[in-house]
Design a protein around this motif. Structure first.
Motif, mmCIF file in Angstrom:
data_model
loop_
_atom_site.group_PDB
_atom_site.id
_atom_site.type_symbol
_atom_site.label_atom_id
_atom_site.label_comp_id
_atom_site.label_asym_id
_atom_site.label_seq_id
_atom_site.Cartn_x
_atom_site.Cartn_y
_atom_site.Cartn_z
ATOM 1 N N LEU A 7 0.671 -1.406 0.049
ATOM 2 C CA LEU A 7 -0.013 0.494 -0.308
ATOM 3 C C LEU A 7 0.915 1.397 0.595
ATOM 4 O O LEU A 7 2.031 1.314 0.811
ATOM 5 C CB LEU A 7 -0.890 0.193 1.217
ATOM 6 C CG LEU A 7 -2.074 -0.803 1.403
ATOM 7 C CD1 LEU A 7 -3.027 -0.780 2.772
ATOM 8 C CD2 LEU A 7 -2.873 -0.478 0.269
ATOM 9 N N SER A 11 -2.867 5.566 -0.648
ATOM 10 C CA SER A 11 -3.860 4.178 -0.399
ATOM 11 C C SER A 11 -4.593 3.684 1.347
ATOM 12 O O SER A 11 -5.749 3.277 1.948
ATOM 13 C CB SER A 11 -3.406 2.662 -1.126
ATOM 14 O OG SER A 11 -2.965 2.257 -0.906
ATOM 15 N N ARG A 14 -6.264 6.524 2.744
ATOM 16 C CA ARG A 14 -7.746 5.784 2.553
ATOM 17 C C ARG A 14 -8.927 4.876 3.080
ATOM 18 O O ARG A 14 -9.346 4.768 3.702
ATOM 19 C CB ARG A 14 -7.940 5.536 0.774
ATOM 20 C CG ARG A 14 -7.633 6.641 0.123
ATOM 21 C CD ARG A 14 -8.229 7.047 -1.263
ATOM 22 N NE ARG A 14 -7.731 6.236 -1.715
ATOM 23 C CZ ARG A 14 -6.339 6.425 -2.516
ATOM 24 N NH1 ARG A 14 -5.812 8.157 -2.598
ATOM 25 N NH2 ARG A 14 -6.126 5.534 -3.540
ATOM 26 N N THR A 15 -7.865 3.650 2.801
ATOM 27 C CA THR A 15 -7.924 2.502 3.373
ATOM 28 C C THR A 15 -8.536 2.507 5.048
ATOM 29 O O THR A 15 -9.811 1.987 5.390
ATOM 30 C CB THR A 15 -7.175 1.486 3.380
ATOM 31 O OG1 THR A 15 -6.779 0.946 1.866
ATOM 32 C CG2 THR A 15 -7.979 0.166 3.314
ATOM 33 N N ASP A 68 -9.520 12.474 -0.880
ATOM 34 C CA ASP A 68 -9.249 11.273 -0.469
ATOM 35 C C ASP A 68 -10.442 10.464 0.090
ATOM 36 O O ASP A 68 -10.650 9.152 -0.256
ATOM 37 C CB ASP A 68 -7.944 10.950 0.854
ATOM 38 C CG ASP A 68 -6.579 11.698 0.133
ATOM 39 O OD1 ASP A 68 -6.525 10.898 -1.345
ATOM 40 O OD2 ASP A 68 -6.063 11.989 0.635
#
Length: 122
Positions: A7, A11, A14-15, A68
């Motif tokens: 990642l 990201s 965002r996750t 995001d």
């Protein structure tokens, strides 16, 4: 066998914040001194793709912007948008980028004749 996570920081952010409990906990800690104002079960993911056409005398340019994380919820009965923008390196223009995101959202809301008033953004 060792598993690695590929990642990117963006990201990963965002996750992590896609989890409504994490998003609400972080927002409540930062914005409301830990008071449980934002409830995870009341968060609704909000479309955050925006487009802007910059038209100056030299050329017209279509700029696409995407935050995001953007969620919609209510605070004391007032519908609000809450956003998180991840930045892994120092960017002195970040405040301007975030301001652009907010203004684009307000412009989009102004075009929506069904809205009785603008939805605040944080």
């Amino acid at each position: 066998m060792i598993l690695t996570n590929n990642l990117t920081p963006d990201s990963a952010c965002r996750t992590f914040f896609s989890n409504d409990i994490y998003f609400a906990s972080f927002s409540n800690a930062i914005l409301f001194d830990g008071k449980q104002v934002i409830r995870p079960e009341r968060l609704v993911r909000y479309e955050n793709d925006m487009s802007l056409i910059i038209d100056d005398t030299k050329s017209a340019e279509d700029k696409k912007r995407r935050r995001d994380i953007v969620v919609k919820t209510d605070v004391d009965g007032v519908c609000c948008l809450f956003s998180i923008e991840h930045q892994s390196t120092i960017d002195k223009n970040m405040v301007i980028r975030c301001g652009n995101y907010e203004m684009l959202e307000y412009l989009k809301q102004l075009k929506n004749k069904k809205l009785k008033r603008l939805v605040p953004q944080v």
